[in-house]
Design a protein around this motif. Structure first.
Motif, PDB file in Angstrom:
ATOM      1  N   UNK A   1      34.377  38.871  14.577  1.00  0.00           N
ATOM      2  CA  UNK A   1      34.913  40.089  13.974  1.00  0.00           C
ATOM      3  C   UNK A   1      36.003  39.788  12.951  1.00  0.00           C
ATOM      4  N   UNK A   2      36.722  38.688  13.142  1.00  0.00           N
ATOM      5  CA  UNK A   2      37.745  38.333  12.166  1.00  0.00           C
ATOM      6  C   UNK A   2      37.134  38.158  10.782  1.00  0.00           C
ATOM      7  N   UNK A   3      35.937  37.563  10.739  1.00  0.00           N
ATOM      8  CA  UNK A   3      35.264  37.417   9.443  1.00  0.00           C
ATOM      9  C   UNK A   3      34.829  38.781   8.904  1.00  0.00           C
ATOM     10  N   UNK A   4      34.404  39.672   9.799  1.00  0.00           N
ATOM     11  CA  UNK A   4      34.025  41.018   9.361  1.00  0.00           C
ATOM     12  C   UNK A   4      35.238  41.792   8.868  1.00  0.00           C
ATOM     13  N   UNK A   5      36.375  41.632   9.544  1.00  0.00           N
ATOM     14  CA  UNK A   5      37.590  42.316   9.120  1.00  0.00           C
ATOM     15  C   UNK A   5      38.029  41.839   7.745  1.00  0.00           C
TER      16      UNK A   5
ATOM     17  N   UNK B   1      36.051  40.690   5.481  1.00  0.00           N
ATOM     18  CA  UNK B   1      35.095  41.259   4.525  1.00  0.00           C
ATOM     19  C   UNK B   1      35.452  42.713   4.212  1.00  0.00           C
ATOM     20  N   UNK B   2      35.878  43.471   5.221  1.00  0.00           N
ATOM     21  CA  UNK B   2      36.292  44.855   4.973  1.00  0.00           C
ATOM     22  C   UNK B   2      37.501  44.910   4.049  1.00  0.00           C
ATOM     23  N   UNK B   3      38.411  43.946   4.224  1.00  0.00           N
ATOM     24  CA  UNK B   3      39.556  43.887   3.318  1.00  0.00           C
ATOM     25  C   UNK B   3      39.109  43.617   1.892  1.00  0.00           C
ATOM     26  N   UNK B   4      38.145  42.711   1.740  1.00  0.00           N
ATOM     27  CA  UNK B   4      37.647  42.403   0.396  1.00  0.00           C
ATOM     28  C   UNK B   4      36.949  43.613  -0.228  1.00  0.00           C
ATOM     29  N   UNK B   5      36.197  44.322   0.594  1.00  0.00           N
ATOM     30  CA  UNK B   5      35.537  45.529   0.080  1.00  0.00           C
ATOM     31  C   UNK B   5      36.573  46.546  -0.360  1.00  0.00           C
ATOM     32  N   UNK B   6      37.611  46.710   0.446  1.00  0.00           N
ATOM     33  CA  UNK B   6      38.653  47.666   0.089  1.00  0.00           C
ATOM     34  C   UNK B   6      39.379  47.255  -1.188  1.00  0.00           C
ATOM     35  N   UNK B   7      39.471  45.927  -1.431  1.00  0.00           N
ATOM     36  CA  UNK B   7      40.127  45.416  -2.637  1.00  0.00           C
ATOM     37  C   UNK B   7      39.162  45.267  -3.802  1.00  0.00           C
ATOM     38  N   UNK B   8      37.941  45.759  -3.640  1.00  0.00           N
ATOM     39  CA  UNK B   8      36.896  45.727  -4.666  1.00  0.00           C
ATOM     40  C   UNK B   8      36.508  44.295  -5.057  1.00  0.00           C
TER      41      UNK B   8
ATOM     42  N   UNK C   1      28.362  38.093   1.316  1.00  0.00           N
ATOM     43  CA  UNK C   1      26.944  38.080   1.674  1.00  0.00           C
ATOM     44  C   UNK C   1      26.711  39.186   2.701  1.00  0.00           C
ATOM     45  N   UNK C   2      26.154  40.298   2.250  1.00  0.00           N
ATOM     46  CA  UNK C   2      25.969  41.429   3.142  1.00  0.00           C
ATOM     47  C   UNK C   2      24.930  41.130   4.219  1.00  0.00           C
ATOM     48  N   UNK C   3      23.998  40.245   3.934  1.00  0.00           N
ATOM     49  CA  UNK C   3      23.010  39.866   4.956  1.00  0.00           C
ATOM     50  C   UNK C   3      23.689  39.149   6.110  1.00  0.00           C
ATOM     51  N   UNK C   4      24.598  38.240   5.770  1.00  0.00           N
ATOM     52  CA  UNK C   4      25.318  37.512   6.815  1.00  0.00           C
ATOM     53  C   UNK C   4      26.239  38.445   7.591  1.00  0.00           C
ATOM     54  N   UNK C   5      26.906  39.327   6.885  1.00  0.00           N
ATOM     55  CA  UNK C   5      27.791  40.273   7.560  1.00  0.00           C
ATOM     56  C   UNK C   5      27.015  41.193   8.495  1.00  0.00           C
ATOM     57  N   UNK C   6      25.846  41.652   8.041  1.00  0.00           N
ATOM     58  CA  UNK C   6      25.008  42.497   8.899  1.00  0.00           C
ATOM     59  C   UNK C   6      24.596  41.733  10.157  1.00  0.00           C
ATOM     60  N   UNK C   7      24.252  40.449   9.993  1.00  0.00           N
ATOM     61  CA  UNK C   7      23.814  39.647  11.140  1.00  0.00           C
ATOM     62  C   UNK C   7      24.956  39.464  12.125  1.00  0.00           C
ATOM     63  N   UNK C   8      26.159  39.224  11.631  1.00  0.00           N
ATOM     64  CA  UNK C   8      27.313  39.071  12.530  1.00  0.00           C
ATOM     65  C   UNK C   8      27.567  40.356  13.325  1.00  0.00           C
ATOM     66  N   UNK C   9      27.514  41.520  12.637  1.00  0.00           N
ATOM     67  CA  UNK C   9      27.703  42.784  13.338  1.00  0.00           C
ATOM     68  C   UNK C   9      26.582  43.010  14.343  1.00  0.00           C
ATOM     69  N   UNK C  10      25.362  42.648  13.974  1.00  0.00           N
ATOM     70  CA  UNK C  10      24.211  42.782  14.872  1.00  0.00           C
ATOM     71  C   UNK C  10      24.417  41.952  16.137  1.00  0.00           C
TER      72      UNK C  10
END
Length: 694
Positions: free
Chosen positions: A40-44, A46-53, A59-68
């Motif tokens: 989840x630390x990696x997902x968090x 990534x959320x920070x990066x998304x918020x910072x544009x 890699x949304x595929x990797x992020x989806x797999x981690x959440x899965x």
């Protein structure tokens, strides 16, 4: 385990056999808490990066797999709580920035203190008009920044939703949680929109930056991390506000209403751009209201995500301006923070304006601020005009213009159907229904006064003295824009158009049209009784009395047919009024019989068939109003006998046409004696001719 394959077709030499080995399955390994937190630390991050544009580096595929994998390994609670916390941290920064922006502008002029203040006190309309200011500074910036923050948050939530799509499909419905996108909207409401104006977030910025690394990189269970997050949230010192404390939402709502007020007063610069800004904010409120629909299990996250409410498992009594999670979340934010106030202020505005248009005493109806606004209402040309007494027709035209403006404004703001209908109903009530009776009875310019002009001389008064030509000349000399029909009746079409404008306005509120019908009926009775008095005193002979009634009926038929669109209820009211004064005694039946006698003796002599039919039809219209038709029949029979015996009839065809019309109205029995008189005359004539021939 192995076996020999005797199939040699795939072997080139045809002699050796291939050996296959089946390996045992790997044993299932549950993801431990440490790995879950690391994932989840990696997902968090990534959320920070998304918020910072900076989403292009992800890699949304990797992020989806981690959440899965987190959901698959029973760490859905950890994932959901973590997503909520990260979103809350981002939103608290945005909310604090917006609060500081609003407070800096107010502090520049000292309008509002740092600890308390009201949205109404923060707003002041510049005396010169044009720009809306707080303490003399432009305040569109707050609304623009809020809109920008909202749009950026929606973009963020679309990307975040795609990453956690599997959690939305499995964990969320099983545990009655909000879908990720709706969670983001709900947090925006709780953390940004409902943020107390006393909480500028200055003390939390440094702490909030480390929330992700502090909790999610350590050993421990999801419950431990959640508890740690709750402690950190409490440690930031949420401000406990009373029910009357101002929030960012109430300030923004007040600014929204102020922009609309400026637009109504025609003091709004860059109106298209400002209208588009309001439209975006209204859409935001509607979407926030939609996100709160449904029953969700939010008990474990009532104040999480850095919300100013600060609610957690150990401190369930902390609340913000709108109360704890649960009851407050079920209140639609659009209705609570905008629609109710918008409709209320619209009602006050139009009540004050409508009253000031019709009365000099506008300042006594409200506060000094309201009186100031009403005293500076503007004309259609935009010029400032003190409160003054308008004529009824000026008021009608202004009211129609206001209704059209509100319809256009509601469409430009894209208000929901229920708000639009409620708004128009309020405007119609304040501009029309509350003043309907006044507009009808207003001396000199009301509906009743205009109706009196339409129905006045020459139809009423000395009817016997004026010919049709004299009546047209009098109308022309008076400057009346009228048109005379073939019956010589002058109808003031300009005044008919004014009456039509009043009816069109009143028809928006059906109950108000009763005042117009009452005025119509009363005018008919008054004019009819005036004719009756003239006949009683000998001013108007019987034939002139009927002529006056016929002319009066022509004018009121034009009012009902043209101005009131031929409304059935108005026709009925007019008929009842005519019947009322014509049936007061038997005079009308006698006068009508005399009028027909004069008409058939000489009035229609030499007339063509069309004119005969038209004149007789007018007579039948009045005949229908009579209750004592037998009285008319008796008088008519006597006059007919005299005409036939004295050979005074101008046209036998006209005589027979009149009897045919009476027969169509009352049946064969009513005209049997009349037709018998024609037969007797025919037999007498034939007998006389035979005698002379013999």
């Amino acid at each position: 385990m192995s076996y020999n394959n005797n199939n040699n077709s795939s072997n080139n030499n045809g002699s050796s056999a291939r050996k296959f080995t089946i390996k045992p399955f790997r044993s299932y390994t549950q993801m431990d808490s440490h790995s879950a937190h690391a994932t989840f630390s990696s997902l968090a991050s990534a959320m920070d990066e998304i918020n910072n544009r900076n989403a292009s580096t992800l890699s949304f595929e990797e992020l989806y797999r981690n959440a899965y994998n987190l959901v698959l390994h029973k760490h859905g609670g950890l994932l959901y709580e973590g997503v909520q916390d990260r979103l809350g941290v981002h939103l608290r920064r945005s909310g604090g920035r917006l609060v500081r922006l609003a407070r800096e502008d107010s502090a520049a002029s000292g309008v509002v203190s740092a600890s308390s203040g009201s949205a109404s006190a923060m707003l002041s309309s510049s005396s010169g008009g044009g720009r809306m200011t707080v303490g003399g500074r432009d305040q569109y910036g707050l609304l623009e920044e809020l809109t920008h923050c909202w749009k950026e948050h929606r973009i963020t939530m679309v990307m975040v939703r795609d990453i956690f799509m599997y959690m939305d499909r499995t964990y969320v419905p099983q545990h009655r949680k909000r879908p990720v996108y709706d969670l983001g909207l709900w947090l925006f409401r709780r953390v940004v929109w409902e943020r107390s104006m006393d909480d500028d977030g200055a003390a939390e910025d440094n702490e909030a930056v480390n929330v992700g690394g502090l909790g999610w990189g350590e050993e421990g269970s999801a419950a431990t991390a959640a508890a740690g997050g709750g402690e950190r949230s409490a440690a930031r010192g949420p401000i406990k506000s009373n029910e009357n404390a101002q929030t960012l939402g109430t300030v923004a709502s007040a600014l929204l209403l102020q922009v609309i007020q400026q637009d109504r007063l025609d003091r709004l610069e860059d109106a298209p751009q400002r209208t588009a800004l309001l439209k975006d904010l209204i859409h935001m409120l509607l979407e926030l209201a939609h996100a709160n629909a449904g029953q969700f299990n939010d008990s474990s996250s009532g104040g999480r995500g850095g919300s100013s409410s600060g609610n957690n498992g150990n401190n369930s009594n902390n609340n913000n301006t709108h109360g704890n999670t649960g009851a407050a979340d079920n209140i639609p934010v659009y209705e609570r923070d905008f629609e109710e106030a918008f409709l209320g202020e619209s009602q006050d505005f139009y009540r004050m304006e409508s009253t000031s248009r019709l009365s000099h005493a506008a300042s006594t109806l409200g506060s000094s601020d309201d009186a100031t606004n009403s005293a500076n209402l503007q004309n259609d040309d935009g010029a400032s005009k003190p409160a003054a007494k308008y004529s009824a027709m000026e008021y009608v035209h202004r009211a129609r213009s206001r209704l059209d403006e509100e319809k256009t404004r509601a469409s430009l703001l894209d208000l929901p159907a229920q708000t639009k209908s409620a708004l128009l109903r309020i405007v119609e009530t304040e501009l029309i229904e509350r003043h309907a009776k006044t507009l009808v009875e207003m001396e000199g310019s009301g509906f009743a006064s205009i109706l009196k002009v339409v129905a006045s001389s020459p139809a009423v008064g000395s009817v016997a003295a004026a010919s049709a030509g004299n009546r047209r000349g009098a109308a022309a000399s008076a400057g009346m824009s009228g048109s005379g029909d073939t019956n010589g009746v002058v109808i003031d079409r300009d005044r008919i158009a004014d009456l039509a404008s009043v009816y069109e306005l009143f028809s928006r509120v059906p109950s108000s049209v009763n005042h117009l019908r009452d005025a119509l009926g009363e005018r008919v009775r008054l004019d009819g009784r005036s004719l009756v008095r003239d006949q009683e005193t000998g001013v108007a002979p019987p034939a002139a009395f009927v002529k006056g009634v016929l002319d009066m009926r022509e004018r009121f038929a034009a009012v009902v047919g043209d101005a009131m669109r031929g409304e059935k209820k108005a026709q009925k009211r007019m008929r009842e009024a005519f019947e009322d004064f014509l049936n007061a005694d038997a005079r009308a039946a006698n006068c009508l019989a005399v009028y027909v006698d004069e008409l058939l003796r000489a009035g229609l002599r030499g007339a063509d068939e069309r004119r005969v039919a038209r004149e007789l039809d007018r007579v039948i219209v009045i005949f229908r109003y009579l209750a004592d038709k037998d009285v008319f029949e008796a008088y008519y029979k006597n006059h007919l006998a005299k005409r036939l015996l004295g050979n005074k009839s101008g046209s036998e065809e006209a005589e027979r046409a009149m009897v045919s019309l009476l027969k169509a109205e009352c049946g064969y029995q009513f005209t049997s004696k009349l037709e018998g008189m024609f037969n007797d005359m025919r037999i007498s004539k034939e007998t006389a001719e035979k005698y002379r021939a013999h």
